[in-house]
Design a protein around this motif. Structure first.
Motif, PDB file in Angstrom:
ATOM      1  N   ILE A   1      72.248  52.284  56.061  1.00 32.89           N
ATOM      2  CA  ILE A   1      71.183  52.073  54.876  1.00 32.89           C
ATOM      3  C   ILE A   1      70.780  53.325  54.131  1.00 32.89           C
ATOM      4  O   ILE A   1      70.663  53.241  52.920  1.00 32.89           O
ATOM      5  CB  ILE A   1      70.120  51.122  55.443  1.00 32.89           C
ATOM      6  CG1 ILE A   1      70.516  49.771  55.592  1.00 32.89           C
ATOM      7  CG2 ILE A   1      68.814  51.020  54.218  1.00 32.89           C
ATOM      8  CD1 ILE A   1      71.024  48.892  54.972  1.00 32.89           C
ATOM      9  N   CYS A   2      70.296  54.286  54.789  1.00 26.12           N
ATOM     10  CA  CYS A   2      69.865  55.549  54.419  1.00 26.12           C
ATOM     11  C   CYS A   2      70.848  56.307  53.704  1.00 26.12           C
ATOM     12  O   CYS A   2      70.439  57.030  52.676  1.00 26.12           O
ATOM     13  CB  CYS A   2      69.011  56.513  55.393  1.00 26.12           C
ATOM     14  SG  CYS A   2      67.544  55.452  55.875  1.00 26.12           S
TER      15      CYS A   2
ATOM     16  N   GLY B   1      67.092  54.763  50.574  1.00 27.96           N
ATOM     17  CA  GLY B   1      67.064  53.715  51.735  1.00 27.96           C
ATOM     18  C   GLY B   1      65.820  53.775  52.538  1.00 27.96           C
ATOM     19  O   GLY B   1      65.773  52.552  52.868  1.00 27.96           O
TER      20      GLY B   1
ATOM     21  N   TYR C   1      72.483  50.960  61.888  1.00 29.29           N
ATOM     22  CA  TYR C   1      72.194  50.147  60.580  1.00 29.29           C
ATOM     23  C   TYR C   1      71.432  51.129  60.066  1.00 29.29           C
ATOM     24  O   TYR C   1      71.325  51.183  58.847  1.00 29.29           O
ATOM     25  CB  TYR C   1      71.504  48.816  61.268  1.00 29.29           C
ATOM     26  CG  TYR C   1      70.167  48.459  60.377  1.00 29.29           C
ATOM     27  CD1 TYR C   1      70.620  47.979  59.249  1.00 29.29           C
ATOM     28  CD2 TYR C   1      68.811  48.886  60.777  1.00 29.29           C
ATOM     29  CE1 TYR C   1      69.511  47.503  58.475  1.00 29.29           C
ATOM     30  CE2 TYR C   1      67.784  48.196  60.296  1.00 29.29           C
ATOM     31  CZ  TYR C   1      68.150  47.578  58.878  1.00 29.29           C
ATOM     32  OH  TYR C   1      67.070  47.174  58.090  1.00 29.29           O
ATOM     33  N   LEU C   2      70.217  51.766  60.380  1.00 24.96           N
ATOM     34  CA  LEU C   2      69.460  52.693  59.701  1.00 24.96           C
ATOM     35  C   LEU C   2      70.280  53.966  58.839  1.00 24.96           C
ATOM     36  O   LEU C   2      69.802  54.126  57.778  1.00 24.96           O
ATOM     37  CB  LEU C   2      68.471  53.379  60.396  1.00 24.96           C
ATOM     38  CG  LEU C   2      67.232  52.404  60.864  1.00 24.96           C
ATOM     39  CD1 LEU C   2      66.209  53.033  61.711  1.00 24.96           C
ATOM     40  CD2 LEU C   2      66.648  51.958  59.569  1.00 24.96           C
TER      41      LEU C   2
ATOM     42  N   LEU D   1      72.402  45.141  50.032  1.00 21.15           N
ATOM     43  CA  LEU D   1      71.730  46.087  51.154  1.00 21.15           C
ATOM     44  C   LEU D   1      70.364  45.095  51.506  1.00 21.15           C
ATOM     45  O   LEU D   1      70.061  45.055  52.640  1.00 21.15           O
ATOM     46  CB  LEU D   1      71.286  47.347  50.458  1.00 21.15           C
ATOM     47  CG  LEU D   1      72.390  48.344  50.428  1.00 21.15           C
ATOM     48  CD1 LEU D   1      72.247  49.663  49.419  1.00 21.15           C
ATOM     49  CD2 LEU D   1      72.955  48.383  51.526  1.00 21.15           C
TER      50      LEU D   1
ATOM     51  N   PHE E   1      71.329  42.415  53.747  1.00 17.54           N
ATOM     52  CA  PHE E   1      71.696  42.875  55.167  1.00 17.54           C
ATOM     53  C   PHE E   1      70.430  43.431  55.993  1.00 17.54           C
ATOM     54  O   PHE E   1      70.417  43.447  57.114  1.00 17.54           O
ATOM     55  CB  PHE E   1      72.669  44.345  54.820  1.00 17.54           C
ATOM     56  CG  PHE E   1      73.177  45.089  56.268  1.00 17.54           C
ATOM     57  CD1 PHE E   1      73.707  44.278  57.271  1.00 17.54           C
ATOM     58  CD2 PHE E   1      72.911  46.460  56.384  1.00 17.54           C
ATOM     59  CE1 PHE E   1      74.032  44.679  58.395  1.00 17.54           C
ATOM     60  CE2 PHE E   1      73.349  46.973  57.588  1.00 17.54           C
ATOM     61  CZ  PHE E   1      73.919  46.144  58.470  1.00 17.54           C
ATOM     62  N   ILE E   2      69.366  44.012  55.279  1.00 20.60           N
ATOM     63  CA  ILE E   2      68.394  44.482  55.808  1.00 20.60           C
ATOM     64  C   ILE E   2      67.446  43.264  56.287  1.00 20.60           C
ATOM     65  O   ILE E   2      67.000  43.366  57.458  1.00 20.60           O
ATOM     66  CB  ILE E   2      67.563  45.337  54.986  1.00 20.60           C
ATOM     67  CG1 ILE E   2      67.864  46.475  54.546  1.00 20.60           C
ATOM     68  CG2 ILE E   2      65.919  45.523  55.240  1.00 20.60           C
ATOM     69  CD1 ILE E   2      67.349  47.250  53.267  1.00 20.60           C
TER      70      ILE E   2
ATOM     71  N   LEU F   1      63.944  50.168  52.854  1.00 25.80           N
ATOM     72  CA  LEU F   1      63.497  49.341  54.134  1.00 25.80           C
ATOM     73  C   LEU F   1      61.957  49.064  53.950  1.00 25.80           C
ATOM     74  O   LEU F   1      61.586  47.953  54.664  1.00 25.80           O
ATOM     75  CB  LEU F   1      63.826  50.381  55.116  1.00 25.80           C
ATOM     76  CG  LEU F   1      65.031  50.683  55.755  1.00 25.80           C
ATOM     77  CD1 LEU F   1      65.421  52.096  56.297  1.00 25.80           C
ATOM     78  CD2 LEU F   1      65.806  49.470  56.325  1.00 25.80           C
TER      79      LEU F   1
END
Length: 453
Positions: free
Chosen positions: A393-394, A412, A389-390, A236, A239-240, A416
Motif C-alpha cells: 500500500i505504501c 499510502g 500488505y503495508l 486500493l 483492498f484496505i 490508510l
C-alpha cells in the motif's frame, strides 16, 4: 462471515436517523469542532509574514516537514498556531504505550484499570507539553535560520521575543487541538484525534483532484492515465477495507460448569486477532526516520550550497522520494516496526495466563506455555501478512510518483488513515443506531405490557 451486530446494522432503516436526536447532536458537535480546527489552521504565529512563509516553505518541500504539513492540513505551510497539529500528542501516546509494555512500574499502572489509565493519560499530556515545547522552539529557530539562508524575511522581527512567542503559540495550539480531540471522543462521534488527522489530510484532497482533472482537460496528462489513477485508488481503498476487517478468530473453549439443574453445555467463544495488528504506526515511523536526514540537510542549507560536502549531496540524492535506496529502506522500516509494535501490542504471556485463570483453552493446545508459544506463532504469521500488505500500500504511490511522474493525491500512509478512520466512524454511527433501535423496542414492549395489565 458477518457478525450478529453487522447483520443487525445492515437491516437498520436509516429513515430512523431523523428520530435519533442524540446522534444528530453528536454529529453536529463533531462537525463544528472540525470546522473550528480548519479555521485555526489559517491563524498565523505572531511575527510571521504569511506570503514570505509560503515562499520559504516551497524551498523546503520534500522532507519530514511535508509529512507534518499533510497531517496538519497545510497549517505548517502557513506557519499557523496549530502548525504541529496533534503529532506531538501521537508521539507521546506511542511512547507511553511502549513504556507501559516495557517499564515494570507502568505495567502495574496499566493493570490497575480505570485509575491506572487516567494516570497514564496524564503522563501522556505532560509528555505532549514537553515535546511541543522542544519542537516549537526549534521551529522558531529554524524559521529565523531558513529565512536568513534563503534571503526571505519570513520572520518580521527575529530574536528571543519571537522565539518565546512562537513557542507559546505552538504549545497552546497543540494543547487546544488535544482538548478538542478529547471533546469529540466524549461528546461527538469517533476518535477525536484520528478525525482531526483525517480532516487535515482530506483538506488537501479537493485541490489535488482539481489539478488531476485540469491536467486531463488541458492535455498535460493522458485521459486514460487519469482514469487509471482513479481506478487504482478505488482498488486500493477496497483492498484496505478488506484487509483491515480481516481477522483470525481463535476458538476458545471453557469447561462445562455444574449448576442447580445439572450440567451446563460447554461454552465456546472466539478471540479475534487482526491481520494488521500494528495499524498505521509502522509507515509513520519509517517515513519520519527516513526523511529526518533530508530535512536536516535542507534546513542547514547544504543542499543548495555549491561548497557543501560531497557526502551530504550524495545522502540527499539517495534518500529522495522514489530512489531505490529510499524505497528499500522504507520497506525494511515498515517490516521492522510492524514486528516491533505487534510484539508490544499483543502480550502472548498475559493472554495465555488470563485464559488459564478463567479455565479457557484452545482445542488441541495445552494451557500455559504451549498456548503462549501458539500465540507467538500466530502473531508472527499474521504480522508477515500485515507487513507485506503495508509495504504494498505504501510503495505503490511512491513508485508511481517517481517512475511515471504522477503526483498521488493521497500517499499510502494518508490513504490508510483516511480509510481506517472512516470505517471506525461509520461503525460507531451504526452502534448508535442499533442502540436507538433497542430503545424503541424496549419502549414498545413496556407499553404492550402496561396495556395487557
Amino acid at each position: 462471515m458477518a457478525s450478529a451486530a453487522e447483520q443487525m446494522a445492515s437491516n437498520i432503516s436509516f429513515s430512523n436517523f431523523s428520530k435519533a436526536t442524540e446522534l444528530k447532536k453528536r454529529l453536529w458537535f463533531t462537525l463544528g469542532a472540525l470546522v473550528l480546527f480548519r479555521m485555526l489552521s489559517f491563524v498565523p504565529i505572531p511575527g510571521i509574514d504569511p506570503v514570505a512563509m509560503q515562499q520559504l516553505y516551497a524551498t523546503q518541500a520534500g522532507g519530514i516537514l511535508s509529512v507534518f504539513n499533510t497531517f496538519s492540513g497545510g497549517a505548517l505551510e502557513r506557519a499557523s498556531i496549530i502548525a504541529l497539529g496533534v503529532m506531538p500528542y501521537i508521539t507521546a501516546s506511542i511512547v507511553v504505550q511502549l513504556m507501559a509494555a516495557l517499564y515494570p512500574p507502568w505495567q502495574a499502572l496499566r493493570k490497575e484499570g480505570e485509575t491506572g489509565r487516567k494516570k497514564l493519560n496524564q503522563y501522556t499530556r505532560y509528555l505532549t507539553v514537553l515535546l511541543t515545547t522542544v519542537q516549537g522552539y526549534f521551529i522558531a529557530v529554524g524559521l529565523e535560520g531558513l529565512g536568513a539562508n534563503n534571503n526571505i524575511g519570513a520572520v518580521v522581527d527575529p530574536g528571543m521575543l519571537f522565539r518565546v512567542t512562537a513557542t507559546i503559540s505552538l504549545v497552546g495550539g497543540t494543547l487546544f487541538l488535544m482538548w478538542i480531540g478529547e471533546q469529540i471522543t466524549s461528546r461527538g462521534i469517533g476518535n477525536g484525534i484520528s478525525l482531526i488527522i483525517m480532516a487535515g489530510i482530506v483538506a488537501g484532497l479537493p485541490r489535488a483532484i482539481a489539478q488531476l482533472l485540469e491536467g486531463g482537460r488541458t492535455g498535460a496528462m493522458d485521459p486514460a492515465m487519469v482514469v487509471g489513477i482513479v481506478l487504482l485508488v478505488v482498488a486500493l481503498v477496497l483492498f484496505i477495507c478488506f484487509v483491515e476487517r480481516a481477522q483470525r478468530r481463535v476458538l476458545i473453549q471453557y469447561p462445562k460448569r455444574q449448576s442447580a439443574r445439572g450440567m451446563v453445555q460447554q461454552e465456546r467463544s472466539h478471540l479475534p486477532m487482526k491481520v494488521n495488528i500494528a495499524g498505521v504506526i509502522p509507515p509513520i515511523f519509517a517515513s519520519s526516520l527516513l526523511l529526518m536526514p533530508l530535512t536536516v540537510i535542507q534546513m542547514s542549507g547544504a543542499q543548495n550550497n555549491p561548497n557543501a560536502s560531497d557526502w551530504l549531496i550524495t545522502i540527499s540524492t539517495l534518500l529522495q522520494h522514489g530512489a531505490p535506496l529510499y524505497l528499500g529502506l522504507y520497506a525494511a522500516g515498515i517490516v521492522f516496526f510492524c514486528f516491533f509494535y505487534a510484539a508490544v501490542q499483543f502480550n502472548s504471556e498475559e493472554t495465555a495466563d488470563g485464559l488459564k485463570r478463567h479455565g479457557g483453552f484452545i482445542p488441541g493446545i495445552r494451557p500455559g506455555k504451549a498456548t503462549e508459544h501458539y500465540f507467538d506463532y500466530l502473531i508472527s504469521r499474521l504480522t508477515v501478512i500485515g507487513s507485506a500488505y503495508l509495504v504494498v500500500i505504501c510503495l505503490i504511490p511512491e513508485v508511481l510518483a517517481s517512475q511515471m511522474g504522477l503526483a498521488f493525491a493521497l500517499g499510502g500512509t494518508s490513504l490508510l488513515i483516511v480509510v481506517n478512520v472512516t470505517m471506525d466512524t461509520v461503525s460507531q454511527i451504526q452502534s448508535h443506531l442499533i442502540a436507538h433501535q433497542y430503545g424503541d423496542l424496549i419502549k414498545k414492549a413496556k407499553l404492550k405490557g402496561a396495556r395487557r395489565r
